[in-house]
Scaffold this motif. Structure first.
Motif, PDB file in Angstrom:
ATOM      1  N   VAL A  62      -5.805  -2.159   7.212  1.00 51.10           N
ATOM      2  CA  VAL A  62      -5.075  -1.675   5.814  1.00 51.10           C
ATOM      3  C   VAL A  62      -5.182  -0.112   6.104  1.00 51.10           C
ATOM      4  O   VAL A  62      -3.933   0.458   5.761  1.00 51.10           O
ATOM      5  N   VAL A  65      -2.498   0.894   8.657  1.00 50.73           N
ATOM      6  CA  VAL A  65      -1.157   0.742   7.651  1.00 50.73           C
ATOM      7  C   VAL A  65      -0.901   2.151   6.913  1.00 50.73           C
ATOM      8  O   VAL A  65       0.285   2.496   7.005  1.00 50.73           O
ATOM      9  N   ASN A  66      -1.770   2.515   6.365  1.00 53.13           N
ATOM     10  CA  ASN A  66      -1.815   3.537   5.372  1.00 53.13           C
ATOM     11  C   ASN A  66      -1.313   4.985   6.052  1.00 53.13           C
ATOM     12  O   ASN A  66      -0.424   5.634   5.936  1.00 53.13           O
ATOM     13  N   ALA A  69       2.215   4.564   7.762  1.00 46.79           N
ATOM     14  CA  ALA A  69       3.497   4.482   6.617  1.00 46.79           C
ATOM     15  C   ALA A  69       3.603   5.919   6.147  1.00 46.79           C
ATOM     16  O   ALA A  69       4.618   6.432   5.753  1.00 46.79           O
ATOM     17  N   ALA A  72       5.877   7.189   8.905  1.00 45.36           N
ATOM     18  CA  ALA A  72       7.114   6.485   9.017  1.00 45.36           C
ATOM     19  C   ALA A  72       7.820   6.905   7.950  1.00 45.36           C
ATOM     20  O   ALA A  72       9.101   7.317   8.003  1.00 45.36           O
ATOM     21  N   HIS A  78      10.819   3.349  10.128  1.00 47.15           N
ATOM     22  CA  HIS A  78      10.088   2.368   9.672  1.00 47.15           C
ATOM     23  C   HIS A  78       9.766   0.966  10.368  1.00 47.15           C
ATOM     24  O   HIS A  78      10.674   0.591  11.085  1.00 47.15           O
ATOM     25  N   PRO A  79       8.429   1.084  10.986  1.00 42.77           N
ATOM     26  CA  PRO A  79       8.099  -0.239  11.775  1.00 42.77           C
ATOM     27  C   PRO A  79       7.917  -1.467  10.844  1.00 42.77           C
ATOM     28  O   PRO A  79       7.924  -1.383   9.676  1.00 42.77           O
ATOM     29  N   ASP A  80       7.684  -2.611  11.528  1.00 39.68           N
ATOM     30  CA  ASP A  80       7.207  -3.728  10.880  1.00 39.68           C
ATOM     31  C   ASP A  80       5.862  -3.666  11.232  1.00 39.68           C
ATOM     32  O   ASP A  80       5.226  -3.494  12.208  1.00 39.68           O
ATOM     33  N   LEU A  81       5.161  -4.195  10.086  1.00 37.66           N
ATOM     34  CA  LEU A  81       3.548  -4.164  10.315  1.00 37.66           C
ATOM     35  C   LEU A  81       2.965  -5.754   9.923  1.00 37.66           C
ATOM     36  O   LEU A  81       3.368  -6.130   8.993  1.00 37.66           O
ATOM     37  N   GLN A  82       2.227  -6.148  10.828  1.00 34.51           N
ATOM     38  CA  GLN A  82       1.711  -7.422  10.400  1.00 34.51           C
ATOM     39  C   GLN A  82       0.151  -7.398  10.294  1.00 34.51           C
ATOM     40  O   GLN A  82      -0.544  -7.213  11.579  1.00 34.51           O
ATOM     41  N   VAL A  83      -0.292  -7.506   9.179  1.00 34.39           N
ATOM     42  CA  VAL A  83      -1.887  -7.402   9.011  1.00 34.39           C
ATOM     43  C   VAL A  83      -2.433  -8.712   9.050  1.00 34.39           C
ATOM     44  O   VAL A  83      -1.840  -9.489   8.261  1.00 34.39           O
ATOM     45  N   SER A  84      -3.438  -8.952   9.742  1.00 33.27           N
ATOM     46  CA  SER A  84      -4.219 -10.177   9.850  1.00 33.27           C
ATOM     47  C   SER A  84      -5.641  -9.713   9.688  1.00 33.27           C
ATOM     48  O   SER A  84      -6.007  -8.656  10.133  1.00 33.27           O
TER      49      SER A  84
END
Lengths: 123, 123
Positions: A62, A65-66, A69, A72, A78-84
Motif C-alpha cells: 500500500v 501504491v501511494n 500514485a 502517476a 496511470h498504471p494498473d495496480l494489484q495489491v495482494s
C-alpha cells in the motif's frame, strides 16, 4: 548523452500514437529493472510492461501504491495496480496507442526509483 | 438483536475452517451493498466476494485503498485490490477456508462504511 528514462517526462499521447517497434521495446527494456513485456490479459495484440514487487505483509504494498500514485498523477500516466497480501503487481501500457510507448518505460523507470532495488532472492 | 456485520470483528481462521453454506452466503449477501459472489479466477471451486467502485480519475481509488488498508490491518484480514484509472475492484475470500467465511462479509460491510454509498447511476 541522452537523458535517462527516469529523468524524462511523459508526453501527451494523442489517439493514433503508434506503439513502439519491437526492437525499441527490447532496447528500452534493458534500461529498467525487473520488468517483463506481457500480453494484456487475453488479448495478444496489446502488450504491457509488468513488474511484481514482493513484500512481507500488506502495508508495504500500500505504501508503494501511494508513492506510485504521486508519480502517476504528476506525469498524467496511470498504471494498473494489484495489491495482494505480500505483493504489488504493476502493469503499464498506453491505451491511446493500444500498446507500449516511451511513456510506459519512463514511468517504469520512475517507479524503480521510488521502489528501491529489488530484494535479493531468498537463499 | 444480532450485531450488524459492520459492528463485528474478524476472527482467526484456522486451516480447516469450513466455507459458509450457500444459504448462509445468500443471507449475508443481502446485508452488504453491491457485492457479488464470483468464482476465484479460473477456479470454480473457490468463491469470493467482489465489488467494483467507480470514480472520476485515479486518486479517489488510491484514497479508498488507504481507507480499506487500515481496516484490513486492524482486522487481520486482507482483500485483493485492483486499482485502475476510474475504478477500484475489491475481492475478498478466506484462503484458509478455500472460500467465503463470516470474515469476508464482516470486512465487506466495514468497507461499505468507509466508502460511503454507491454513486447513483448516470442518467
Amino acid at each position: 548523452m541522452a537523458a535517462s528514462l527516469a529523468d524524462r517526462h511523459c508526453v501527451d499521447c494523442k489517439p493514433g500514437t503508434p506503439q513502439l517497434p519491437l526492437d525499441e521495446v527490447e532496447r528500452l527494456l534493458q534500461q529498467v529493472d525487473g520488468w517483463a513485456v506481457e500480453a494484456v490479459e487475453l488479448d495478444d495484440r496489446h502488450q504491457q510492461l509488468e513488474k511484481i514487487f514482493k513484500f512481507k505483509g500488506f502495508m508495504p504494498a500500500v505504501d508503494l501504491v501511494n508513492r506510485i500514485a504521486a508519480i502517476a498523477e504528476a506525469e498524467g500516466h496511470h498504471p494498473d495496480l494489484q495489491v495482494s497480501y505480500g505483493s504489488l503487481t504493476v502493469q503499464l501500457w498506453t491505451h491511446t496507442a493500444g500498446g507500449l510507448t516511451d511513456n510506459d518505460f519512463i514511468l517504469a523507470a520512475k517507479i524503480d526509483q521510488v521502489a528501491g532495488p529489488l530484494p535479493l532472492p531468498s537463499p
